[in-house]
Motif scaffolding. Structure first.
Motif, PDB file in Angstrom:
ATOM      1  N   ASN A 289       0.842  -0.932   0.075  1.00 18.85           N
ATOM      2  CA  ASN A 289       0.033  -0.040  -0.020  1.00 18.85           C
ATOM      3  C   ASN A 289       0.819   1.247  -0.099  1.00 18.85           C
ATOM      4  O   ASN A 289       1.881   1.050   0.315  1.00 18.85           O
ATOM      5  N   GLU A 290       0.202   2.453  -0.387  1.00 19.94           N
ATOM      6  CA  GLU A 290       0.871   3.681  -0.208  1.00 19.94           C
ATOM      7  C   GLU A 290       0.854   4.081   1.467  1.00 19.94           C
ATOM      8  O   GLU A 290       0.116   3.830   2.085  1.00 19.94           O
ATOM      9  N   PRO A 291       1.788   5.045   1.677  1.00 18.73           N
ATOM     10  CA  PRO A 291       1.973   5.400   2.989  1.00 18.73           C
ATOM     11  C   PRO A 291       0.523   6.019   3.595  1.00 18.73           C
ATOM     12  O   PRO A 291       0.131   6.143   4.715  1.00 18.73           O
ATOM     13  N   TYR A 292      -0.245   6.716   2.718  1.00 18.28           N
ATOM     14  CA  TYR A 292      -1.213   7.731   3.226  1.00 18.28           C
ATOM     15  C   TYR A 292      -2.408   6.667   3.724  1.00 18.28           C
ATOM     16  O   TYR A 292      -3.159   7.146   4.586  1.00 18.28           O
ATOM     17  N   LEU A 293      -2.267   5.287   3.392  1.00 11.63           N
ATOM     18  CA  LEU A 293      -3.429   4.414   3.857  1.00 11.63           C
ATOM     19  C   LEU A 293      -3.345   4.433   5.453  1.00 11.63           C
ATOM     20  O   LEU A 293      -4.304   4.390   6.115  1.00 11.63           O
ATOM     21  N   ASN A 294      -2.213   4.472   6.205  1.00 18.31           N
ATOM     22  CA  ASN A 294      -1.994   4.472   7.415  1.00 18.31           C
ATOM     23  C   ASN A 294      -2.640   5.747   8.277  1.00 18.31           C
ATOM     24  O   ASN A 294      -3.206   5.983   9.244  1.00 18.31           O
ATOM     25  N   ASP A 295      -2.330   6.875   7.333  1.00 17.05           N
ATOM     26  CA  ASP A 295      -2.885   7.915   7.946  1.00 17.05           C
ATOM     27  C   ASP A 295      -4.285   7.908   7.940  1.00 17.05           C
ATOM     28  O   ASP A 295      -4.952   8.634   8.717  1.00 17.05           O
ATOM     29  N   LEU A 296      -4.996   7.529   6.776  1.00 14.00           N
ATOM     30  CA  LEU A 296      -6.705   7.496   6.633  1.00 14.00           C
ATOM     31  C   LEU A 296      -7.113   6.616   8.035  1.00 14.00           C
ATOM     32  O   LEU A 296      -8.181   7.041   8.703  1.00 14.00           O
ATOM     33  N   LEU A 297      -6.336   5.493   8.283  1.00 10.24           N
ATOM     34  CA  LEU A 297      -6.840   4.593   9.420  1.00 10.24           C
ATOM     35  C   LEU A 297      -6.592   5.417  10.645  1.00 10.24           C
ATOM     36  O   LEU A 297      -7.484   5.180  11.607  1.00 10.24           O
ATOM     37  N   ILE A 298      -5.614   6.004  10.878  1.00  3.36           N
ATOM     38  CA  ILE A 298      -5.179   6.557  11.977  1.00  3.36           C
ATOM     39  C   ILE A 298      -6.294   7.875  12.238  1.00  3.36           C
ATOM     40  O   ILE A 298      -6.861   8.027  13.519  1.00  3.36           O
ATOM     41  N   ALA A 299      -6.512   8.476  11.407  1.00  6.16           N
ATOM     42  CA  ALA A 299      -7.540   9.626  11.273  1.00  6.16           C
ATOM     43  C   ALA A 299      -8.940   9.264  11.662  1.00  6.16           C
ATOM     44  O   ALA A 299      -9.786  10.019  12.186  1.00  6.16           O
TER      45      ALA A 299
END
Length: 373
Positions: free
Chosen positions: A150-160
């Motif tokens: 996955n791209e790094p942003y996927l983790n940002d979306l989950l944390i948000a």
């Protein structure tokens, strides 16, 4: 406006499987999964997972275009085994847009809540016995066989969205050129020590594959029964996975330890088929993908230690260290570039220590998340 639709037709299941190919088309490290293998996992009529559990798949659309996907999962075997009222989500791929991500996660959350469960966790595709986790470190190299991307942003979306870390999974790398000279000596000494304790180690006999699989199944659920996140595999699930792996397994990389004639441990390493799959457009073997697979299969230069387990009463004897040493020693003998050991629970001190002792380094990390609902 974002709309979420339930996957209910073969055409929609095809769209569900194919979405990552479009999402990651510009990323040079993306490797398409084989369409037929993904279909086998997700087909509710034939996949053994659905003999005991349930899942639904959802697609997100905006302006007539698919922009995300997710699976909502109730793993009854996991709930029964752990007594945790947790539902899972998986196959979560989405454009970098919080509105779309939240709509998909909301749908999975409501699906899980409707089944009386109090938490959601993931991503699991469909359980810890398959690929799982989101990549959080190590984006500079492509994934190895059966590891997620996955791209790094996927983790940002989950944390948000409110998810917290449940567990971190480590991937170790050992370049064959960096293997210590003492590795061969160490594996020989370990083997001698084990044999003095009545433990023998041999290569699997692929000509007697059915009986070998029966033996490995007896070990598998015993060896992992106390591991974090473990879900026992049913016999149907284990044999289904074994059938697929038989096509690529190398007996030099499938080792079995026995004591008093009974299997007590095994280690399985697989050639990294992703080296070849990277060249197969949209994961289709037909009409020309099969020829590319056969051609690029000859160029595989790495191996993944995918499974290594020892039943509890035989741990701390050095069986795990011997398995790792032998796998990487064999990689060097076959002129492979490197070996990967994955995934290893961050909390598994024994396995982490065994890898560090042979000069392995963590080069990728994946994360599993959880959230109350």
């Amino acid at each position: 406006m974002v709309s979420i639709k339930l996957v209910s037709t073969k055409k929609e299941l095809k769209q569900f499987i194919d979405f990552p190919h479009d999402l990651y088309a510009s990323n040079p490290n993306y490797v398409p999964e084989l369409y037929m293998s993904q279909y086998e996992i997700l087909d509710k009529k034939s996949a053994p997972f659905f003999l005991h559990s349930e899942a639904d798949y959802f697609l997100a659309e905006r302006d007539g275009k698919i922009v995300g996907r997710i699976a909502a999962i109730k793993n009854n075997n996991y709930i029964e085994y752990t007594s945790n009222e947790i539902g899972h989500f998986g196959f979560f791929d989405v454009i970098n847009d919080s509105e779309v991500a939240n709509a998909l996660l909301d749908k999975a959350k409501s699906w899980i809540a409707e089944r009386g469960l109090s938490q959601m966790a993931g991503p699991y595709n469909l359980s810890t016995n398959e690929s799982c986790g989101t990549l959080i470190e190590g984006y500079d190299l492509p994934p190895t066989i059966m590891m997620t991307f996955n791209e790094p942003y996927l983790n940002d979306l989950l944390i948000a969205y409110g998810f917290e870390t449940d567990m971190t999974l480590l991937s170790y790398i050992v370049y064959t050129k960096d293997m210590p000279e003492k590795l061969s000596r160490m594996s020989g000494l370990l083997k001698d020590r084990l044999e003095s304790k009545g433990i023998t180690i041999r290569k699997a006999n692929l000509k007697d594959f059915k009986n070998e699989v029966d033996k490995l199944y007896r070990v598998y659920n015993k060896a992992w029964e106390k591991n974090w996140g473990f879900v026992p595999m049913t016999e149907e699930e284990f044999k289904h996975s074994a059938k697929d792996m038989k096509l690529i397994v190398d007996p030099d990389f499938l080792l079995i330890a026995e004591a008093k004639g009974e299997p007590i441990a095994f280690s399985l390493s697989l050639p990294d088929l992703n080296v070849a799959q990277k060249h197969i457009k949209r994961g289709r073997l037909l009409p020309f993908g099969i020829f590319k697979l056969l051609y690029y299969k000859r160029k595989i230069d790495r191996v993944r230690v995918i499974t290594l387990g020892v039943v509890e009463e035989y741990r701390k004897l050095g069986i795990d260290a011997y398995f790792y040493a032998k796998a990487f020693e064999e990689s060097k003998n076959k002129n492979l570039l490197y070996g990967e050991a994955s995934w290893i629970l961050e909390s598994n001190e024994m396995m982490n220590k065994a890898l560090i002792n042979i000069n392995a380094n963590v080069y990728k990390k994946h994360r599993l998340y959880k959230k109350a609902i």
